[in-house]
Design an enzyme around this catalytic site. Structure first.
Site, PDB file in Angstrom:
ATOM      1  N   TYR A  48       0.843  -1.192   0.000  1.00  0.00           N
ATOM      2  CA  TYR A  48       0.000   0.000   0.000  1.00  0.00           C
ATOM      3  C   TYR A  48       0.879   1.244   0.000  1.00  0.00           C
ATOM      4  O   TYR A  48       1.943   1.275   0.629  1.00  0.00           O
ATOM      5  CB  TYR A  48      -0.908   0.002   1.230  1.00  0.00           C
ATOM      6  CG  TYR A  48      -1.818   1.198   1.327  1.00  0.00           C
ATOM      7  CD1 TYR A  48      -2.846   1.380   0.405  1.00  0.00           C
ATOM      8  CD2 TYR A  48      -1.653   2.150   2.326  1.00  0.00           C
ATOM      9  CE1 TYR A  48      -3.688   2.492   0.482  1.00  0.00           C
ATOM     10  CE2 TYR A  48      -2.491   3.251   2.415  1.00  0.00           C
ATOM     11  CZ  TYR A  48      -3.495   3.418   1.490  1.00  0.00           C
ATOM     12  OH  TYR A  48      -4.326   4.509   1.555  1.00  0.00           O
ATOM     13  N   ASP A  62      -1.377  15.671   6.955  1.00  0.00           N
ATOM     14  CA  ASP A  62      -2.170  14.949   5.967  1.00  0.00           C
ATOM     15  C   ASP A  62      -3.469  15.702   5.696  1.00  0.00           C
ATOM     16  O   ASP A  62      -4.556  15.295   6.108  1.00  0.00           O
ATOM     17  CB  ASP A  62      -2.459  13.533   6.482  1.00  0.00           C
ATOM     18  CG  ASP A  62      -3.236  12.693   5.473  1.00  0.00           C
ATOM     19  OD1 ASP A  62      -3.198  13.013   4.270  1.00  0.00           O
ATOM     20  OD2 ASP A  62      -3.884  11.715   5.905  1.00  0.00           O
ATOM     21  N   ASP A  89      -3.036   5.800  -2.541  1.00  0.00           N
ATOM     22  CA  ASP A  89      -3.982   6.779  -2.018  1.00  0.00           C
ATOM     23  C   ASP A  89      -3.980   8.006  -2.930  1.00  0.00           C
ATOM     24  O   ASP A  89      -2.975   8.718  -3.019  1.00  0.00           O
ATOM     25  CB  ASP A  89      -3.541   7.152  -0.600  1.00  0.00           C
ATOM     26  CG  ASP A  89      -4.437   8.166   0.084  1.00  0.00           C
ATOM     27  OD1 ASP A  89      -5.397   8.642  -0.548  1.00  0.00           O
ATOM     28  OD2 ASP A  89      -4.162   8.470   1.257  1.00  0.00           O
ATOM     29  N   ASP A  91      -6.144  10.516  -2.544  1.00  0.00           N
ATOM     30  CA  ASP A  91      -6.849  11.571  -1.811  1.00  0.00           C
ATOM     31  C   ASP A  91      -8.212  11.866  -2.455  1.00  0.00           C
ATOM     32  O   ASP A  91      -8.971  10.952  -2.730  1.00  0.00           O
ATOM     33  CB  ASP A  91      -5.982  12.821  -1.708  1.00  0.00           C
ATOM     34  CG  ASP A  91      -4.897  12.693  -0.653  1.00  0.00           C
ATOM     35  OD1 ASP A  91      -5.039  11.833   0.235  1.00  0.00           O
ATOM     36  OD2 ASP A  91      -3.899  13.439  -0.715  1.00  0.00           O
ATOM     37  N   CYS A 126      -6.867  13.539   7.898  1.00  0.00           N
ATOM     38  CA  CYS A 126      -6.739  12.115   8.168  1.00  0.00           C
ATOM     39  C   CYS A 126      -8.103  11.526   8.485  1.00  0.00           C
ATOM     40  O   CYS A 126      -8.913  12.125   9.209  1.00  0.00           O
ATOM     41  CB  CYS A 126      -5.785  11.905   9.344  1.00  0.00           C
ATOM     42  SG  CYS A 126      -5.766  10.217   9.970  1.00  0.00           S
ATOM     43  N   ARG A 161     -13.422   5.422  -1.451  1.00  0.00           N
ATOM     44  CA  ARG A 161     -13.392   5.542   0.007  1.00  0.00           C
ATOM     45  C   ARG A 161     -14.484   6.513   0.441  1.00  0.00           C
ATOM     46  O   ARG A 161     -14.637   7.587  -0.154  1.00  0.00           O
ATOM     47  CB  ARG A 161     -12.023   6.048   0.452  1.00  0.00           C
ATOM     48  CG  ARG A 161     -11.977   6.474   1.922  1.00  0.00           C
ATOM     49  CD  ARG A 161     -10.597   6.893   2.336  1.00  0.00           C
ATOM     50  NE  ARG A 161     -10.642   7.932   3.357  1.00  0.00           N
ATOM     51  CZ  ARG A 161      -9.579   8.481   3.937  1.00  0.00           C
ATOM     52  NH1 ARG A 161      -8.364   8.076   3.572  1.00  0.00           N
ATOM     53  NH2 ARG A 161      -9.715   9.423   4.847  1.00  0.00           N
ATOM     54  N   GLU A 196     -14.188   4.066   5.674  1.00  0.00           N
ATOM     55  CA  GLU A 196     -13.203   4.551   6.646  1.00  0.00           C
ATOM     56  C   GLU A 196     -13.801   4.632   8.043  1.00  0.00           C
ATOM     57  O   GLU A 196     -14.984   4.944   8.225  1.00  0.00           O
ATOM     58  CB  GLU A 196     -12.694   5.926   6.209  1.00  0.00           C
ATOM     59  CG  GLU A 196     -11.628   6.529   7.113  1.00  0.00           C
ATOM     60  CD  GLU A 196     -10.324   5.733   7.149  1.00  0.00           C
ATOM     61  OE1 GLU A 196     -10.369   4.576   7.595  1.00  0.00           O
ATOM     62  OE2 GLU A 196      -9.277   6.284   6.754  1.00  0.00           O
TER      63      GLU A 196
END
Length: 308
Positions: A48, A62, A89, A91, A126, A161, A196
């Site tokens: 990952y 983050d 990721d 974002d 985050c 996500r 998440e």
């Protein structure tokens, strides 16, 4: 030598096969390119590439400050070092729908096997912090639809996500919102769902029941979710577990401890036994292959003892 001989498409097919296998796919976070071959050698299914880690390495929080160029380059550096599939990721997609489409092209060219896009607003934060906000359902769906239509390799995994579980609601209300949004993101073209900050195994099971595509569990330390075992997650139908920041935390913890030792004693002699040996470093860097390729470039013996 230099890079993996497995093509990005082969890695993407392997990722999809793993997600469909019925066995949980274990993806530790590769916080440097050198950790990727180690993850492979130790028998994990993939690596990952964490946005939080990329931010931290640059000394940034983050909150979406990293650029597409930085993320794509890191994805390329890590993906080339392993035969395993990599999940990166992305974002919030670095902008609106057209930016999302470009991000897909750049990350596809970087050789990743999959990417995930989230439904937070900018500036994001985050996923395990309070005070998050998510975009409207229409905008969240638009991001995933743009990503799915932009990919040129149909085997590239587009994962959605959703952070809505921890936004403006709690208990059943938050979970129901997460289930509804997961269904909508699946319908928009998501190949997998990343819910998440789930609060329990039962919540992961509820998301599993809500969608037909694979689901991911984020096993980050110090977060909202307990650190369930891979077997516990597999038993409730989770298809992939990531440990995004774990290796960075382990490394930085060791670095801080040994720097304190150096300051206090003036030497690191007492820490040598805890260090990776020179021989192991050369093994991960595959020095022997460079020797076979060109003895004029590499013409010395690699130490094999445990003391170097």
């Amino acid at each position: 030598m230099l890079s993996s001989s497995v093509t990005p498409n082969e890695k993407r097919k392997a990722f999809r096969a793993g997600l469909a296998s019925g066995r949980i796919q274990r993806f530790p976070g590769a916080f440097t390119p050198l950790t990727a071959p180690l993850i492979q050698q130790l028998g994990f299914e993939g690596a990952y590439i964490s946005g939080a880690v990329m931010s931290a390495e640059l000394g940034l929080p983050d909150i979406g400050l990293t650029t597409l160029t930085e993320v794509a380059e890191r994805g390329r550096q890590i993906s080339r070092m392993t035969d395993l599939p990599t999940l990166i990721d992305a974002d919030t997609g670095f902008g609106e729908a057209m930016n999302v489409a470009r991000a897909v092209h750049e990350l596809e060219d970087a050789g990743v096997a999959g990417l995930h896009l989230e439904d937070q607003v900018n500036p994001k934060r985050c996923g395990h912090l309070d005070g998050k906000e998510v975009v409207s359902l229409d905008k969240a769906v638009q991001r995933i639809a743009a990503a799915a239509s932009a990919r040129r390799d149909s085997d590239l995994v587009i994962m959605a996500r959703t952070d809505i579980r921890g936004v403006g609601a709690s208990g059943e209300a938050g979970l129901e919102a997460a289930k509804d949004r997961a269904k909508a993101l699946e319908a928009a073209g998501a190949d997998a769902i990343f819910p998440e900050a789930m609060a329990s195994l039962e919540e992961f099971a509820a998301i599993r029941d809500a969608v037909d595509v694979p689901i991911l569990a984020n096993m980050t330390e110090f977060g909202k979710s307990a650190l369930f075992t891979h077997q516990q997650l597999e038993d409730v139908g989770v298809n992939i577990a990531i440990h995004p920041v774990s290796l960075l935390r382990i490394a930085m913890g060791a670095i801080e401890r040994e720097l304190r030792l150096l300051k206090e004693t003036g030497t690191l002699d007492g820490a040598v036994e805890r260090m990776q040996t020179r021989a192991r470093l050369y093994e991960l860097n595959d020095y022997a292959a460079y020797n076979a390729f060109d003895e004029g470039v590499f013409n010395f013996d690699v130490p094999t003892g445990t003391s170097e």
